[in-house]
Design an enzyme around this catalytic site. Structure first.
Site, mmCIF file in Angstrom:
data_model
loop_
_atom_site.group_PDB
_atom_site.id
_atom_site.type_symbol
_atom_site.label_atom_id
_atom_site.label_comp_id
_atom_site.label_asym_id
_atom_site.label_seq_id
_atom_site.Cartn_x
_atom_site.Cartn_y
_atom_site.Cartn_z
ATOM 1 N N GLU A 21 0.821 -1.286 0.015
ATOM 2 C CA GLU A 21 0.222 0.151 0.015
ATOM 3 C C GLU A 21 0.881 1.199 -0.002
ATOM 4 O O GLU A 21 0.457 2.421 -0.609
ATOM 5 C CB GLU A 21 -0.847 -0.006 1.209
ATOM 6 C CG GLU A 21 -2.273 0.662 1.001
ATOM 7 C CD GLU A 21 -3.227 0.354 2.280
ATOM 8 O OE1 GLU A 21 -4.256 -0.076 1.820
ATOM 9 O OE2 GLU A 21 -3.029 0.792 3.255
ATOM 10 N N HIS A 55 6.635 -26.940 -0.662
ATOM 11 C CA HIS A 55 6.131 -28.372 -1.204
ATOM 12 C C HIS A 55 4.954 -27.957 -2.104
ATOM 13 O O HIS A 55 4.302 -28.663 -2.678
ATOM 14 C CB HIS A 55 5.737 -29.499 -0.401
ATOM 15 C CG HIS A 55 6.981 -29.933 0.621
ATOM 16 N ND1 HIS A 55 7.488 -30.980 0.210
ATOM 17 C CD2 HIS A 55 7.585 -29.351 1.412
ATOM 18 C CE1 HIS A 55 8.469 -31.269 0.951
ATOM 19 N NE2 HIS A 55 8.638 -30.253 1.874
ATOM 20 N N LYS A 106 -13.242 1.809 -3.231
ATOM 21 C CA LYS A 106 -14.043 2.340 -2.334
ATOM 22 C C LYS A 106 -15.383 3.101 -2.660
ATOM 23 O O LYS A 106 -16.251 3.054 -2.386
ATOM 24 C CB LYS A 106 -13.451 3.061 -0.945
ATOM 25 C CG LYS A 106 -12.740 1.989 0.289
ATOM 26 C CD LYS A 106 -12.346 3.245 1.429
ATOM 27 C CE LYS A 106 -11.587 2.311 2.413
ATOM 28 N NZ LYS A 106 -11.028 3.330 3.603
HETATM 29 O O1 PA5 Z 1 -3.222 1.442 5.908
HETATM 30 C C1 PA5 Z 1 -4.169 2.204 5.592
HETATM 31 O O2 PA5 Z 1 -4.468 3.362 5.646
HETATM 32 C C2 PA5 Z 1 -5.532 1.402 5.052
HETATM 33 O O3 PA5 Z 1 -5.271 0.122 4.951
HETATM 34 C C3 PA5 Z 1 -6.634 1.420 6.299
HETATM 35 O O4 PA5 Z 1 -5.972 0.858 7.445
HETATM 36 C C4 PA5 Z 1 -7.919 0.599 5.864
HETATM 37 O O5 PA5 Z 1 -8.465 0.852 4.566
HETATM 38 C C5 PA5 Z 1 -8.982 0.624 7.031
HETATM 39 O O6 PA5 Z 1 -9.263 1.985 7.225
HETATM 40 P P1 PA5 Z 1 -9.972 2.500 8.085
HETATM 41 O O7 PA5 Z 1 -9.192 2.381 9.566
HETATM 42 O O8 PA5 Z 1 -10.225 4.129 7.919
HETATM 43 O O9 PA5 Z 1 -11.363 1.883 8.223
#
Ligand code: PA5
Length: 447
Positions: free
Chosen positions: A286, A307, A421
């Protein structure tokens, strides 16, 4: 012994000049990170978290954890991505997996990290006659998956415990002022924990996002913070890029990437490390996968996956490199005995420790994979415990910041996640997404 990065199985692939350029680039990226003037600098709160954390915060997490442990047999942690992976990574890495069969121990269950109807149906049925609490975690407070899981579980809590009882069993970790979850919590009077504004989801393990569930699981959160603090001190004070663990790792992985090895596999030989790899994949995927750039983070659990995936790693497309995580000492070793008749042919291992056998598997695999043109970095960690995981979390976060800046991207945002989203909101018919919905529909019609 400190955590170390051994490059003996990668060095022969690297052109020294290229490595030197990357070591220099890592120095520039390091300075940019610490000057807090680079892209995404509004999300650098995690850098100082281990040092700025007050003892009173840890005390509060422990107090609430002990309340939860007293009144519940299960804690459901609701969250997705950075809002649950850090806690799960640490809990599953350190907890004895067989303790979960002991009915006296509290169990941590995860929800809201997917939308599977069967999973949630079974969870609701399972919890019907169990004592449980919920820790709902969402920084934005608007993510659909955890919001739906929370709606399902709060309905069940209210049915079982009434409005007042529910109030004692819901713990919300969210933004200090924004989002639906914050509003919901204020209205219902839930105990809340704040995710600092300047800490993004995947960098939030050392906030209540990670520390509260980890404390409920009975692990030593003070030691995790101490480990992170120790690593922070080392990384902030060591300016030499070959000696600074984070600069060194970022330089090597980027040098290997520039050879056309686009996939980094985080390899472990400890099954309990599985979710730590999931956390690492999220952190790097990410953070770095932007502008059509970035190393693709993958993981395997060895020797299990030798394996299955072992064949591909040895002999498939040559786009891979590895970072092998190993722990120097197990908590308790096992010495292999002798059997009369030696029917299984294992008497030659009599008197050997299982950790010694495993170390030979690690070495044999490293030799095989590097022979197969897969460069391998080795991260050697003294022990799989709270202190060292605290160090490791901080190290990977810091190295990720450096590596992201070396790639010239913002490692602290996630615009790609927002895309799905928004499409989902539009397709679900959420208010405000009408225009997006018609765009998607015309795209679908043209297929
Ligand atoms: O690292 C990040 O920002 C994302 O992976 C969020 O943690 C994830 O999308 C969840 O978002 P939120 O905590 O706003 O529900």
């Amino acid at each position: 012994m400190n955590i170390s990065l051994n490059t003996r199985f990668a060095d022969r692939f690297l052109n020294p000049e290229l490595l030197n350029q990357n070591l220099k680039a890592s120095q520039t990226a390091y300075e940019l990170l610490l000057s807090k003037k680079g892209a995404g600098s509004e999300y650098l709160g995690w850098i100082d978290l281990p040092d700025s954390m007050e003892d009173s915060e840890i005390k509060r997490y422990l107090e609430i954890a002990s309340i939860i442990r007293k009144n519940s047999k299960y804690l459901v942690v609701i969250g997705i991505g950075g809002s649950y992976l850090g806690a799960r990574a640490v809990i599953e890495a350190i907890q004895n997996p067989f303790d979960s069969y002991d009915e006296n121990n509290i169990k941590i269950i995860y929800a809201g990290h997917q939308l599977d109807a069967d999973y949630h149906n079974r969870l609701l049925k399972f919890l019907e006659d169990k004592e449980f609490s919920v820790n709902v975690i969402s920084k934005s407070g608007t993510t659909t998956e955890p919001a739906i899981a929370f709606r399902l579980l709060i309905d069940l809590l209210e049915k079982k415990y009434g409005k007042n009882g529910t109030k004692q069993r819901v713990f919300a970790t969210t933004d200090s002022s924004k989002g639906a979850l914050k509003k919901f919590s204020d209205e219902y009077g839930f105990e809340t924990f704040v995710i600092p504004d300047d800490v993004g989801g995947r960098y939030s393990v050392l906030t209540p996002v990670g520390l509260l569930p980890i404390a409920v699981a009975g692990l030593d959160i003070a030691k995790i913070v101490e480990g992170a603090r120790t690593m922070r001190k080392q990384l902030i004070s060591e300016k030499d890029s070959m000696k600074n663990l984070a600069m060194k790792y970022a330089s090597y992985r980027n040098s290997i990437y520039q050879l056309g090895k686009n996939v980094e596999i985080l390899v472990n030989y400890n099954p309990s490390f599985h979710f730590f790899s999931e956390w690492w994949k999220q952190l790097y995927g990410e953070s770095e996968g932007k502008g059509h750039k970035g190393i693709f983070p993958a993981s395997v659990d060895l020797t299990t996956d030798l394996h299955s995936m072992g064949q591909y790693i040895q002999d498939g497309e040559r786009i891979l490199f590895e970072t092998v995580v190993s722990f120097d000492k197990p908590h308790h070793d096992i010495v292999l005995g002798e059997r009369a008749g030696d029917l299984d042919g294992l008497n030659y291992l009599k008197g050997k420790e299982l950790s010694w056998v495993s170390s030979k598997a690690i070495l044999g695999t490293l030799v095989a994979h590097s022979d197969g043109e897969v460069p391998c970095l080795e991260l050697v960690i003294p022990k799989l415990d709270e202190f060292n995981l605290g160090q490791l979390i901080y190290f990977f976060e810091f190295a990720c910041g450096i590596s992201g800046y070396m790639l010239n991207i913002n490692p602290f945002d996630q615009p790609g996640v927002e895309d799905y989203k928004n499409n989902m909101f539009a397709l679900l018919g959420k208010k405000g997404y009408e225009q997006k919905k018609s765009e998607i529909e015309s795209k679908l019609n043209s297929l």
